[in-house]
Design a protein around this motif. Structure first.
Motif, PDB file in Angstrom:
ATOM      1  N   HIS B   4       0.814  -1.205   0.000  1.00 38.92           N
ATOM      2  CA  HIS B   4       0.000   0.000   0.000  1.00 38.92           C
ATOM      3  C   HIS B   4       0.854   1.264   0.000  1.00 38.92           C
ATOM      4  O   HIS B   4       0.470   2.277  -0.581  1.00 38.92           O
ATOM      5  N   GLU B   5       1.995   1.178   0.633  1.00 38.18           N
ATOM      6  CA  GLU B   5       2.898   2.334   0.618  1.00 38.18           C
ATOM      7  C   GLU B   5       3.391   2.604  -0.801  1.00 38.18           C
ATOM      8  O   GLU B   5       3.472   3.747  -1.234  1.00 38.18           O
ATOM      9  N   ASP B   6       3.719   1.548  -1.532  1.00 36.16           N
ATOM     10  CA  ASP B   6       4.153   1.704  -2.920  1.00 36.16           C
ATOM     11  C   ASP B   6       3.027   2.278  -3.773  1.00 36.16           C
ATOM     12  O   ASP B   6       3.242   3.154  -4.627  1.00 36.16           O
ATOM     13  N   GLU B   7       1.823   1.764  -3.544  1.00 36.22           N
ATOM     14  CA  GLU B   7       0.668   2.251  -4.292  1.00 36.22           C
ATOM     15  C   GLU B   7       0.432   3.729  -3.969  1.00 36.22           C
ATOM     16  O   GLU B   7       0.149   4.545  -4.852  1.00 36.22           O
ATOM     17  N   LEU B   8       0.588   4.057  -2.694  1.00 36.90           N
ATOM     18  CA  LEU B   8       0.404   5.444  -2.265  1.00 36.90           C
ATOM     19  C   LEU B   8       1.445   6.347  -2.920  1.00 36.90           C
ATOM     20  O   LEU B   8       1.130   7.428  -3.427  1.00 36.90           O
ATOM     21  N   ARG B   9       2.707   5.884  -2.917  1.00 33.60           N
ATOM     22  CA  ARG B   9       3.764   6.678  -3.556  1.00 33.60           C
ATOM     23  C   ARG B   9       3.435   6.944  -5.023  1.00 33.60           C
ATOM     24  O   ARG B   9       3.573   8.060  -5.521  1.00 33.60           O
ATOM     25  N   ALA B  10       2.983   5.910  -5.711  1.00 26.76           N
ATOM     26  CA  ALA B  10       2.658   6.055  -7.141  1.00 26.76           C
ATOM     27  C   ALA B  10       1.522   7.055  -7.330  1.00 26.76           C
ATOM     28  O   ALA B  10       1.568   7.891  -8.238  1.00 26.76           O
ATOM     29  N   LEU B  11       0.525   6.969  -6.471  1.00 30.47           N
ATOM     30  CA  LEU B  11      -0.597   7.904  -6.576  1.00 30.47           C
ATOM     31  C   LEU B  11      -0.126   9.340  -6.346  1.00 30.47           C
ATOM     32  O   LEU B  11      -0.502  10.256  -7.079  1.00 30.47           O
ATOM     33  N   LEU B  12       0.692   9.517  -5.302  1.00 33.84           N
ATOM     34  CA  LEU B  12       1.157  10.871  -4.981  1.00 33.84           C
ATOM     35  C   LEU B  12       1.987  11.452  -6.138  1.00 33.84           C
ATOM     36  O   LEU B  12       1.889  12.636  -6.452  1.00 33.84           O
ATOM     37  N   HIS B  13       2.755  10.607  -6.788  1.00 34.33           N
ATOM     38  CA  HIS B  13       3.600  11.114  -7.879  1.00 34.33           C
ATOM     39  C   HIS B  13       2.809  11.348  -9.170  1.00 34.33           C
ATOM     40  O   HIS B  13       3.380  11.767 -10.174  1.00 34.33           O
TER      41      HIS B  13
END
Lengths: 163, 348
Positions: B4-13
């Motif tokens: 989820h952290e990776d998914e969150l990072r991708a969303l934020l970017h």
């Protein structure tokens, strides 16, 4: 004055967009993010020459930007909002990017301001817990708790949207 | 949680494509406020400080400045392709005109346009875009789903005054008009055509308050314009109304490792109403890596080199005179050290 201006302009030109993007994630409103980025740079100019190297300048700018937006979110009467998000651009190959942006805004909108700022600092700017704590003027334990609460909330949110 | 952290990072970017322009007046505002602070701090020291800081009287309430300056992009080697600074259209003092009234005032111009095109529409001309229009603005009018035509919105009483179609020809000398042509001429009611795979913007996009970051025109013909607005960058190809109809288009500029080019041809043998035989190749984009240049060739012949800005932006409007229509245009990206990177073909 000339070298002060030249140095400032160079810094402003290379950091304005990043400040706007960070501000947009922190507040969810493109107009407010741009205003806060401008105000941040204007305040930076007042302290130009007293802050040290580029890393210190960037740190000061981030801190000012985030605190401006968090402070503003606490005020009962907000500024008039003319445009909450960048102009809608529905397009063939860019649709995924716009959808992701919408999803990011939806996920962040569920979080209280400090949790939201914490998430942006930790997972967008990749700041350490210690740097985040310093920027938010709180303890590292507080950052850990804010991050944990925010991730739990986001986790529930993402699970909910996928089910 | 890591997933989820990776998914969150991708969303934020996903915001990384947003690219606002730095307001031109920002340094001036910062300097004025600095001066004001110095005056305020020094006021108790005596009258001299107030007199020295007299300029601070001019400091007024801080306001957001919508007008932006072009970013520092290397100038194109071609005389007609330049980074430019654009003042926003200032509507002060000109009243907004309602769509029905626009249609009434523009009727004589539409009649003249129909005569030039030998085109007599059965449906009434209506205002194409949902923007506010004021006297003196360019307004795109449309009859049914046909290609739009331009009207220069006259003041009441001036409806019968003829308007030269050259008024609507793209020109690098008239930046506000270029922004109007791009905002108005982009026909949103018809499906895109001949886009070469580019992503068009199917919704109306009012670019009149945008900033022209690059613009190119090769001789007399269409203009290729890169416009920044609200953190996004748009590419516009603006055609004169005396050209083959329906060309003006707007697309979103996104980072990509490719150079997408569109082409059109003129001359009687190409069934164009423009008599001069030539091929036009045009496009804008943002490469993921900034700096260097893009070389364009027809066969083995180098026909144009355009610079790639530090931010990856490039812009091309190329006219290749002669019969034969569109030829295969090849391109290759050359970095600052001369090393060749990406390459490709228009027809390949």
């Amino acid at each position: 004055m000339q070298s002060r201006t030249a140095g400032f302009e160079e810094f402003a030109a290379s950091n304005f967009a990043a400040l706007c993007r960070t501000g947009y994630l922190v507040c969810g409103d493109w107009q407010r993010a741009e205003d806060a980025a401008q105000e941040t740079l204007i305040r930076l100019y007042q302290r130009w020459g007293r802050l040290g190297d580029v890393a210190a300048l960037e740190g000061y700018a981030r801190r000012t930007l985030v605190n401006l937006l968090i402070d503003e979110s606490r005020k009962p009467a907000r500024h008039e909002r003319t445009e909450e998000r960048p102009p809608e651009s529905v397009m063939t190959s860019g649709t995924a990017a716009v959808e992701d942006r919408d999803e990011a805004m939806r996920v962040l909108a569920q979080l209280p301001p400090r949790q939201r700022a914490c998430v942006v600092l930790r997972f967008y700017l990749d700041l350490s817990v210690r740097d985040t704590a310093e920027l938010l003027d709180c303890s590292t334990g507080n950052v850990t708790r804010l991050t944990s609460d925010a991730l739990a909330s986001i986790h529930r949110n993402l699970e909910g949207s996928q089910s | 949680m890591t997933e989820h952290e990776d998914e969150l990072r991708a969303l934020l970017h996903s915001v990384d494509n947003l690219d606002p322009d730095l307001p031109a007046a920002l340094t001036g505002r910062a300097r004025r406020r600095h001066t004001k602070r110095l005056v305020t701090q020094g006021a108790c020291l005596g009258l001299a400080a107030v007199v020295v800081g007299g300029g601070a009287i001019l400091v007024t309430k801080e306001q957001r400045t919508p007008v932006s300056v072009a970013t520092a992009v290397p100038a194109s080697p071609t005389a007609s392709s330049t980074p430019v600074v654009t003042p926003s259209v200032t509507p002060q003092g000109r009243p907004v005109v309602a769509p029905d009234e626009i249609a009434r005032r523009c009727a004589p111009q539409m009649k003249a346009y129909g005569a030039m095109r030998n085109y007599q529409p059965t449906k009434p001309w209506t205002v194409l875009q949902p923007f506010e229009h004021r006297e003196g603005d360019v307004v795109a009018m449309q009859s049914g789903a046909n290609n739009p035509a331009y009207c220069l919105l006259p003041a009441a009483g001036d409806e019968a005054k003829p308007v030269d179609l050259a008024t609507f020809a793209p020109s690098l000398a008239n930046r506000p008009r270029l922004l109007e042509l791009c905002s108005e001429g982009h026909a949103t009611r018809r499906p895109p055509s001949s886009t070469g795979g580019r992503s068009l913007v199917p919704a109306a996009k009012d670019l009149r308050e945008g900033t022209i970051r690059q613009a190119a025109l090769d001789g007399v013909g269409p203009a290729q314009v890169v416009i920044g607005l609200g953190g996004e960058t748009f590419a516009c190809t603006a055609f004169s109304p005396t050209w083959d109809a329906g060309g003006t288009s707007v697309s979103l500029v996104e980072k990509r490792d490719a150079v997408l080019i569109t082409a059109t041809s003129t001359g009687a043998s190409n069934k164009s109403i423009v008599p001069d035989p030539a091929a036009y190749y045009f496009g804008s984009g943002r490469l993921t890596q900034g700096g260097g240049s893009i070389q364009f060739r027809v066969g083995d012949r180098l026909v144009r080199t355009v610079p790639v800005g530090a931010d990856g932006l490039w812009n091309l409007m190329l006219r290749v005179p002669g019969e034969g229509g569109i030829k295969d245009l090849s391109w290759r990206v050359v970095d600052a050290s001369g090393k060749v990177g990406l390459s490709g073909h228009l027809l390949g």
